[in-house]
Design an enzyme around this catalytic site. Structure first.
Site, short mmCIF file in Angstrom:
data_model
loop_
_atom_site.label_atom_id
_atom_site.label_comp_id
_atom_site.label_asym_id
_atom_site.label_seq_id
_atom_site.Cartn_x
_atom_site.Cartn_y
_atom_site.Cartn_z
N ASP A 123 20.87 16.46 -14.33
CA ASP A 123 21.04 17.55 -15.28
C ASP A 123 21.46 17.03 -16.66
O ASP A 123 22.07 15.97 -16.78
CB ASP A 123 22.13 18.52 -14.80
CG ASP A 123 21.71 19.32 -13.58
OD1 ASP A 123 20.62 19.04 -13.04
OD2 ASP A 123 22.47 20.22 -13.16
N ASP A 124 21.17 17.84 -17.68
CA ASP A 124 21.71 17.69 -19.05
C ASP A 124 20.99 16.67 -19.92
O ASP A 124 21.43 16.39 -21.04
CB ASP A 124 23.21 17.36 -19.02
CG ASP A 124 24.04 18.44 -18.37
OD1 ASP A 124 23.48 19.50 -18.04
OD2 ASP A 124 25.24 18.23 -18.16
N HIS A 173 17.02 23.65 -17.53
CA HIS A 173 18.46 23.80 -17.32
C HIS A 173 19.09 24.57 -18.49
O HIS A 173 20.27 24.41 -18.77
CB HIS A 173 19.11 22.42 -17.18
CG HIS A 173 20.52 22.45 -16.66
ND1 HIS A 173 20.91 23.22 -15.58
CD2 HIS A 173 21.63 21.77 -17.06
CE1 HIS A 173 22.19 23.03 -15.35
NE2 HIS A 173 22.66 22.16 -16.23
N HIS A 177 22.70 25.28 -23.18
CA HIS A 177 23.74 24.95 -22.20
C HIS A 177 25.10 25.54 -22.59
O HIS A 177 26.15 25.06 -22.17
CB HIS A 177 23.87 23.43 -22.02
CG HIS A 177 24.43 23.03 -20.69
ND1 HIS A 177 25.76 22.76 -20.50
CD2 HIS A 177 23.86 22.87 -19.48
CE1 HIS A 177 25.99 22.43 -19.23
NE2 HIS A 177 24.84 22.48 -18.58
N HIS A 281 23.97 13.49 -13.35
CA HIS A 281 23.73 13.87 -14.75
C HIS A 281 23.21 12.68 -15.54
O HIS A 281 23.59 11.53 -15.28
CB HIS A 281 25.03 14.40 -15.38
CG HIS A 281 25.50 15.68 -14.76
ND1 HIS A 281 26.18 15.71 -13.57
CD2 HIS A 281 25.38 16.97 -15.17
CE1 HIS A 281 26.47 16.97 -13.26
NE2 HIS A 281 25.99 17.75 -14.21
#
Length: 321
Positions: A123-124, A173, A177, A281
């Site tokens: 993620d990210d 995602h 965010h 991540h």
């Protein structure tokens, strides 16, 4: 009072009579005090009733003034307006916004793998760490899944396509965010996801189907804003599939977590699982995650796992299922 006191002293009382006199005096004093407290209690009760009546009137006026406000209350059933027309076999836009953000996926039935399978998810990203992770995955001939966010960095924008070109699954995602922004309302969520949806389409030529909610599908912000039902209904109707996780490296929980700890968290969490969807991540600060990745891969191999990427026809791992 002095005269009465003298007369009492001059009078010969037996002990019982004296005790009775003392008790009568005490009872009288207590009765007087109780009477005073009773009056004060009655006064407080009346004040409370007055305040309660005033509060009820204020709330009644507030509800009347806001009875036409948009949905933002978990006690109100969300009733989406269905738009005429379908977009593929699965994608249907419930709201009248972003009508091209729908997907047509899955002709085959949902399946589960027969062998123990590990799904590395990141993620990210994208960031410089993404490139390093892609190189490690290539060394081990492993495919993974990347749930990406938006980036203004021109070089990192090219990584969307590189992820796809190297054979991995590219998912969404959110773009910003920012929890308070995207979970504030259904429309805010759609607007943010439309940015990452459009970015991936423009950069790769492919249409993303999978996504991961920032914070997971049971995050507190959706509950706080009362938007969980409206957001999930909308994304499901449009054909998108969300994935949570059942193993975490905890590399976003602890700021200075070591590579050894990340590897330990993954390997211990995956033990005994048939499917391990692993949360890691690839943000720019995740050096320890990159360092831990070879140990994670080799350790999962020793536990008997094979590796695969997530896909739409795979039965998803979700917190509420």
């Amino acid at each position: 009072d002095f005269y009465i006191g003298v007369k009492i002293l001059e009078t010969e009382f037996d002990i019982k009579t004296l005790i009775i006199i003392v008790l009568i005096g005490a009872v009288g004093a207590l009765s007087s005090r109780l009477y005073t407290y009773k009056n004060k209690f009655i006064e407080l009760e009346q004040n409370f009733n007055d305040y309660k009546l005033e509060t009820d009137n204020l709330l009644s006026g507030f509800n009347k003034d806001n009875q036409n406000e948009p949905y933002n209350d978990e006690h109100i059933d969300y009733q989406p307006e269905i738009v005429d027309g379908e977009y593929g076999s699965c994608g249907v836009a419930l709201s009248e916004t972003f009508l091209d953000m729908v997907v047509d996926w899955r002709e085959d039935p949902v399946y589960n793998p027969e062998v123990n399978t590990a799904y590395l998810t990141f993620d990210d990203g994208p960031s410089d760490r993404t490139t390093e992770i892609l190189d490690i995955l290539d060394q081990y001939n492993i495919k993974a899944t990347f749930f990406t966010i938006g980036t203004k960095n021109v070089e990192n924008q090219e990584l969307y396509k590189e992820i796809v070109d190297r054979g991995h699954t590219l998912g969404m995602h959110s773009y910003s965010h920012k929890y308070d922004g995207i979970y504030n309302s259904r429309d805010a969520f759609l607007a943010d996801f439309y940015e990452i949806f459009s970015t991936i389409k423009d950069k790769t030529g492919s249409v993303p189907v999978l996504f991961r909610y920032p914070g997971g599908s049971n995050n507190r912000k959706m509950e706080e804003y009362g938007t969980e039902d409206s957001i999930k209904s909308e994304m499901e109707a449009r054909g998108f599939i969300y994935y949570d996780w059942n193993v975490s490296g905890e590399d976003a929980v602890y700021k200075n977590i070591s590579a050894n700890d990340i590897a330990y968290n993954v390997l211990s969490g995956a033990k005994g699982k048939h499917r391990a969807v692993i949360l890691l991540h690839d943000a720019s600060s995740k050096y320890s995650t990159v360092e831990a990745l070879p140990t994670i891969i080799e350790g999962l191999n020793e536990q008997g796992f094979v590796f695969d990427k997530l896909s739409p026809d795979l039965s998803p791992v979700q917190f509420n299922s």
